[in-house]
Structures are given as structure tokens and as C-alpha cells.
Design a protein around this motif. Structure first.
Motif, mmCIF file in Angstrom:
data_model
loop_
_atom_site.group_PDB
_atom_site.id
_atom_site.type_symbol
_atom_site.label_atom_id
_atom_site.label_comp_id
_atom_site.label_asym_id
_atom_site.label_seq_id
_atom_site.Cartn_x
_atom_site.Cartn_y
_atom_site.Cartn_z
ATOM 1 N N PHE A 263 13.380 2.781 2.534
ATOM 2 C CA PHE A 263 12.536 1.697 3.240
ATOM 3 C C PHE A 263 12.653 0.198 3.092
ATOM 4 N N THR A 264 13.700 -0.318 2.161
ATOM 5 C CA THR A 264 14.249 -1.604 2.176
ATOM 6 C C THR A 264 15.216 -1.873 3.148
ATOM 7 N N ILE A 265 15.869 -0.911 3.359
ATOM 8 C CA ILE A 265 17.099 -0.864 4.791
ATOM 9 C C ILE A 265 16.114 -0.930 5.835
ATOM 10 N N VAL A 266 15.457 -0.041 6.051
ATOM 11 C CA VAL A 266 14.597 0.196 7.545
ATOM 12 C C VAL A 266 13.856 -1.094 7.676
ATOM 13 N N ALA A 267 13.279 -1.481 6.761
ATOM 14 C CA ALA A 267 12.255 -2.640 6.749
ATOM 15 C C ALA A 267 12.931 -3.780 7.172
ATOM 16 N N ALA A 268 14.083 -4.070 6.293
ATOM 17 C CA ALA A 268 15.014 -5.232 6.730
ATOM 18 C C ALA A 268 15.474 -5.245 8.230
ATOM 19 N N THR A 269 15.754 -4.153 8.498
ATOM 20 C CA THR A 269 16.422 -4.123 9.712
ATOM 21 C C THR A 269 15.244 -4.398 11.067
ATOM 22 N N LEU A 270 14.226 -3.884 10.515
ATOM 23 C CA LEU A 270 12.962 -3.911 11.641
ATOM 24 C C LEU A 270 12.034 -5.470 11.335
ATOM 25 N N CYS A 271 12.530 -6.374 10.661
ATOM 26 C CA CYS A 271 11.576 -7.487 10.517
ATOM 27 C C CYS A 271 11.544 -8.205 11.846
ATOM 28 N N THR A 272 12.401 -8.350 12.510
ATOM 29 C CA THR A 272 11.959 -9.175 13.826
ATOM 30 C C THR A 272 11.012 -8.408 14.804
ATOM 31 N N LEU B 126 8.991 -12.591 5.190
ATOM 32 C CA LEU B 126 9.032 -11.329 5.392
ATOM 33 C C LEU B 126 10.071 -10.769 4.948
ATOM 34 N N PHE B 127 11.329 -10.995 5.381
ATOM 35 C CA PHE B 127 12.688 -10.510 5.028
ATOM 36 C C PHE B 127 12.697 -10.561 3.349
ATOM 37 N N ILE B 128 12.536 -11.660 2.738
ATOM 38 C CA ILE B 128 12.642 -11.823 1.260
ATOM 39 C C ILE B 128 11.652 -10.722 0.958
ATOM 40 N N THR B 129 10.334 -10.608 1.209
ATOM 41 C CA THR B 129 9.371 -9.802 0.681
ATOM 42 C C THR B 129 9.669 -8.328 0.933
ATOM 43 N N VAL B 130 10.461 -7.879 1.736
ATOM 44 C CA VAL B 130 11.011 -6.597 2.019
ATOM 45 C C VAL B 130 12.102 -6.434 1.153
ATOM 46 N N LEU B 131 12.984 -7.474 0.848
ATOM 47 C CA LEU B 131 14.081 -7.389 -0.449
ATOM 48 C C LEU B 131 13.563 -6.942 -1.458
ATOM 49 N N SER B 132 11.990 -7.350 -1.786
ATOM 50 C CA SER B 132 11.460 -7.074 -3.233
ATOM 51 C C SER B 132 11.069 -5.771 -3.424
ATOM 52 N N GLY C 98 0.883 -1.250 0.052
ATOM 53 C CA GLY C 98 -0.011 -0.131 -0.010
ATOM 54 C C GLY C 98 0.786 1.087 0.042
ATOM 55 N N PHE C 99 2.021 1.223 0.786
ATOM 56 C CA PHE C 99 2.707 2.418 0.999
ATOM 57 C C PHE C 99 3.451 2.705 -0.577
ATOM 58 N N CYS C 100 4.058 1.808 -1.118
ATOM 59 C CA CYS C 100 4.616 1.561 -2.389
ATOM 60 C C CYS C 100 3.730 2.190 -3.463
ATOM 61 N N ASN C 101 2.409 1.639 -3.494
ATOM 62 C CA ASN C 101 1.496 1.908 -4.538
ATOM 63 C C ASN C 101 1.026 3.517 -4.273
ATOM 64 N N GLY C 102 0.819 3.737 -3.085
ATOM 65 C CA GLY C 102 0.490 5.051 -2.820
ATOM 66 C C GLY C 102 1.275 6.086 -3.204
ATOM 67 N N CYS C 103 2.825 5.840 -2.846
ATOM 68 C CA CYS C 103 3.864 6.892 -3.490
ATOM 69 C C CYS C 103 4.005 6.876 -5.004
ATOM 70 N N CYS C 104 3.845 5.602 -5.675
ATOM 71 C CA CYS C 104 3.961 5.836 -7.032
ATOM 72 C C CYS C 104 2.872 6.398 -7.681
ATOM 73 N N SER C 105 1.581 6.333 -7.291
ATOM 74 C CA SER C 105 0.320 6.857 -7.758
ATOM 75 C C SER C 105 0.376 8.313 -7.555
ATOM 76 N N GLY C 106 0.908 8.868 -6.424
ATOM 77 C CA GLY C 106 0.985 10.057 -6.165
ATOM 78 C C GLY C 106 2.009 10.758 -7.084
ATOM 79 N N PHE C 107 3.390 10.129 -7.576
ATOM 80 C CA PHE C 107 4.113 10.722 -8.254
ATOM 81 C C PHE C 107 3.565 10.798 -9.796
ATOM 82 N N ALA C 108 2.671 9.911 -10.111
ATOM 83 C CA ALA C 108 2.142 10.051 -11.486
ATOM 84 C C ALA C 108 0.989 11.098 -11.623
ATOM 85 N N ILE C 109 0.474 11.834 -10.611
ATOM 86 C CA ILE C 109 -0.404 12.779 -10.724
ATOM 87 C C ILE C 109 0.093 13.811 -11.609
ATOM 88 N N PRO C 110 1.158 14.477 -11.267
ATOM 89 C CA PRO C 110 1.871 15.664 -11.841
ATOM 90 C C PRO C 110 2.136 15.200 -13.315
#
Length: 178
Positions: free
Chosen positions: A69-78, A98-104, A26-38
Motif C-alpha cells: 500500500f505504501t509503494i502503490v500510494a507513494a507512486t500514485l500521489c501525483t 501527502l507523500f510524507i503521510t503515505v510514507l507513514s 480508514g483502510f488501515c483501521n478497517g484491516c487492523c480491526s478485521g484482523f483483531a476479530i478472530p
């Protein structure tokens, strides 16, 4: 596929990280959709110079967001899995999934950004076809990695990661050609 061929514990492990995965998507999709508006607005106004500038800035920002986001989320998986009270007996598999998902995340952002650009220019069919095709490849890879190669939850996560990378790549190739 996970529950039937790996087991109930593996299904519980994948399920325990599902809400976290949806939050990431949701976060990724929201950012990208927002970037596409302008981009869409400048395209509609015929201001192609501004449109190129918006695309360039969106790509730069997306790379920064993906890396951070990848670094922060990977660090915070546990801690995240502890916060959602993942049971101890499935914690290991949940962490791996979750870790592999975060790496994607970079692939998720790349697909969503590029497909948002295409949709903002009036082409919603092609990104949809790429999504369908990548979903089919994900299913095929699930069968290969989980059933044939017996990789486990890692196989499910890797299949998803690979199919997301393919969808992003196809969008990139399509945009370069057109």
C-alpha cells in the motif's frame, strides 16, 4: 497551526489531501480491526493456540499490506492529487504533505494492529492513552517544526509521522512487557 503560521496556501495544500488521508486511515483501521476479530473470538473461547496463530498471521499480512500500500500510494500521489483537482498553486505542498503521510502508512498500520490486539483482549484504556499522548506530541512537534524551525507543511507531516511511530512503538513495548 499550518494556516496561522505558514499561510493560507499551505492550509489549502494540507486540506486538499485531507480526504485522501482519511481514506488511507480508514483502510488501515478497517484491516487492523478485521484482523483483531478472530483474535478476540479465540481469546474469548480460551483457544490461545489459535489466538497466537491469528496474531502471527495478522502481523505477516499487515507487513505485506503496509509495504504494498505504501509503494502503490507513494507512486500514485501525483495522479491522485490531479484526480481530486488540487489547484496548481498549492500542488507542490499538497504533494509533499501527502507523500510524507503515505510514507507513514506502516506506522499507522502498526499502531492500529497492535491497539486492536490490546482491545480484543479487553484493554481499551492503554491504546487510548497512547493515542492521546501521541496527539499531544504531534501538536508540540507541529509548534517546533513549523514555528521554530520553519520547515513548513513538511514539518506538519513529519510531526504526524513521528507521533504515529511513537504510538506504535509504545503499543509494542506494552505488549512485550505484558
Amino acid at each position: 497551526i499550518v494556516g496561522r503560521f505558514i499561510g493560507v496556501d499551505a492550509l489549502a495544500a494540507v486540506g486538499s489531501s485531507t480526504s485522501i488521508t482519511f481514506l488511507i486511515l480508514g483502510f488501515c483501521n478497517g484491516c487492523c480491526s478485521g484482523f483483531a476479530i478472530p483474535v478476540a473470538q479465540s481469546f474469548g473461547a480460551g483457544d490461545y493456540s489459535s489466538m497466537r496463530s491469528y496474531v502471527s498471521n495478522a502481523i505477516r499480512l499487515s507487513v505485506v499490506i503496509a509495504v504494498i500500500f505504501t509503494i502503490v500510494a507513494a507512486t500514485l500521489c501525483t495522479p491522485i492529487l490531479h484526480m481530486v483537482q488540487t489547484p496548481a498553486d498549492v500542488f507542490g505542498d499538497a504533494y509533499i504533505f501527502l507523500f510524507i503521510t503515505v510514507l507513514s502508512i506502516p506506522f499507522i498500520i502498526a499502531y492500529n494492529l497492535l491497539s486492536s490486539f490490546m482491545r480484543s483482549l479487553g484493554n481499551s484504556r492503554i491504546p487510548f492513552y497512547f493515542l492521546i499522548l501521541s496527539s499531544l506530541i504531534n501538536i508540540i512537534l507541529d509548534f517546533i517544526l513549523i514555528i521554530e524551525m520553519k520547515i513548513g507543511v513538511e514539518g506538519a507531516a513529519l510531526a504526524t509521522m513521528f507521533s504515529q511511530a511513537l504510538a506504535a512503538y509504545w503499543c509494542y513495548v506494552y505488549i512485550k512487557k505484558n
